[in-house]
Design a protein around this motif. Structure first.
Motif, PDB file in Angstrom:
ATOM      1  N   ALA A 175       0.837  -1.199   0.000  1.00 28.96           N
ATOM      2  CA  ALA A 175       0.000   0.000   0.000  1.00 28.96           C
ATOM      3  C   ALA A 175       0.872   1.250   0.000  1.00 28.96           C
ATOM      4  O   ALA A 175       2.089   1.201   0.216  1.00 28.96           O
ATOM      5  CB  ALA A 175      -0.925  -0.011   1.215  1.00 28.96           C
ATOM      6  N   ALA A 176       0.249   2.408  -0.219  1.00 29.39           N
ATOM      7  CA  ALA A 176       1.002   3.663  -0.351  1.00 29.39           C
ATOM      8  C   ALA A 176       1.688   4.072   0.943  1.00 29.39           C
ATOM      9  O   ALA A 176       2.640   4.845   0.917  1.00 29.39           O
ATOM     10  CB  ALA A 176       0.062   4.770  -0.819  1.00 29.39           C
ATOM     11  N   ASP A 177       1.207   3.573   2.097  1.00 30.21           N
ATOM     12  CA  ASP A 177       1.766   4.014   3.370  1.00 30.21           C
ATOM     13  C   ASP A 177       2.593   2.944   4.062  1.00 30.21           C
ATOM     14  O   ASP A 177       2.902   3.068   5.248  1.00 30.21           O
ATOM     15  CB  ASP A 177       0.641   4.474   4.306  1.00 30.21           C
ATOM     16  CG  ASP A 177      -0.320   3.344   4.662  1.00 30.21           C
ATOM     17  OD1 ASP A 177      -0.357   2.335   3.916  1.00 30.21           O
ATOM     18  OD2 ASP A 177      -1.020   3.464   5.678  1.00 30.21           O
ATOM     19  N   VAL A 178       2.982   1.887   3.357  1.00 35.16           N
ATOM     20  CA  VAL A 178       3.759   0.822   3.991  1.00 35.16           C
ATOM     21  C   VAL A 178       5.109   0.673   3.311  1.00 35.16           C
ATOM     22  O   VAL A 178       5.312   1.134   2.178  1.00 35.16           O
ATOM     23  CB  VAL A 178       3.005  -0.527   3.958  1.00 35.16           C
ATOM     24  CG1 VAL A 178       1.619  -0.382   4.570  1.00 35.16           C
ATOM     25  CG2 VAL A 178       2.923  -1.083   2.542  1.00 35.16           C
ATOM     26  N   CYS A 179       6.041   0.040   3.999  1.00 32.90           N
ATOM     27  CA  CYS A 179       7.338  -0.239   3.407  1.00 32.90           C
ATOM     28  C   CYS A 179       7.830  -1.598   3.896  1.00 32.90           C
ATOM     29  O   CYS A 179       7.371  -2.109   4.920  1.00 32.90           O
ATOM     30  CB  CYS A 179       8.352   0.862   3.715  1.00 32.90           C
ATOM     31  SG  CYS A 179       8.810   1.002   5.434  1.00 32.90           S
TER      32      CYS A 179
END
Length: 221
Positions: free
Chosen positions: A159-163
């Motif tokens: 997702a856009a907010d995970v790494c």
């Protein structure tokens, strides 16, 4: 001219430089961003009056492609530091990151992540990333997101907010590794900084996003 200075002993200082915009100004070429100065200030009140300013070392010239990152660092200082609070450690961290950005051999994303982590720690919001909020070790191949006041949480999917965990581990180590990991780790520091910065967007981030994509990817540093 209204300018902002960063001083080890006084922190962020608002200054009025009278006559600085005139064609015969004695400060022409001196009052430029990112430069180290010796200054003498006078007056009382919230804004000091600049009495003297002269270079305190060699002039720094930042590569054009790194100016957006340098202005991002300045914007963090402006948004997060109160005026007239001593800030010797912040000053040292600022000098380190600006000096690093001048050196094109040093990785831009790594420099910014290290500065963000230092600034958060010095403001009393240091991140605990060695394990998740549930006490589990970080898996290099797993995905994580950071939630302020909670900590690191396991996540699913890109997702856009995970790494990935390897980006989290790179952030902890601060060692030169794949630059892509430090770009990805920005999702962690951005989440930690968001409550402190509020809802007003960072102008410097808009500038960074307008930069052309590179072979390494189109994430901003």
């Amino acid at each position: 001219m209204l300018i902002e200075l960063l001083s080890p002993s006084r922190g962020r200082v608002g200054v009025v430089a009278r006559g600085a915009r005139g064609p015969k100004s004695r400060w022409r070429g001196t009052l430029e961003p990112f430069q180290s100065l010796f200054v003498s200030l006078g007056g009382r009140g919230e804004l000091a009056t600049l009495r003297r300013a002269e270079p305190a070392g060699r002039r720094l010239t930042l590569p054009a492609e790194r100016l957006a990152s340098a202005f991002y660092v300045n914007e963090l200082i402006m948004r997060l530091l109160r005026r007239n609070d001593p800030a010797a450690e912040v000053f040292a961290a600022y000098a380190e990151v600006v000096g690093g950005l001048v050196d094109s051999t040093r990785d831009e994303a790594q420099l910014l992540r290290c500065f963000e982590l230092q600034l958060l720690r010095l403001l009393g919001y240091g991140l605990s990333l060695e394990q998740t909020a549930l006490g589990q070790p970080v898996d290099p191949a797993a995905w994580y997101r950071y939630r302020p006041e909670v900590g690191l949480e396991a996540a699913t999917g890109n997702a856009a907010d995970v790494c990935r965990g390897d980006a989290v581990l790179a952030l902890i180590a601060g060692d030169p590794v794949d630059p892509g990991l430090y770009r990805q780790a920005r999702r962690i520091t951005a989440a930690a900084l968001a409550p402190l910065l509020g809802h007003r967007p960072l102008e410097s981030r808009r500038l960074q996003r307008s930069r052309p994509s590179t072979a390494a990817g189109n994430d901003t540093p």
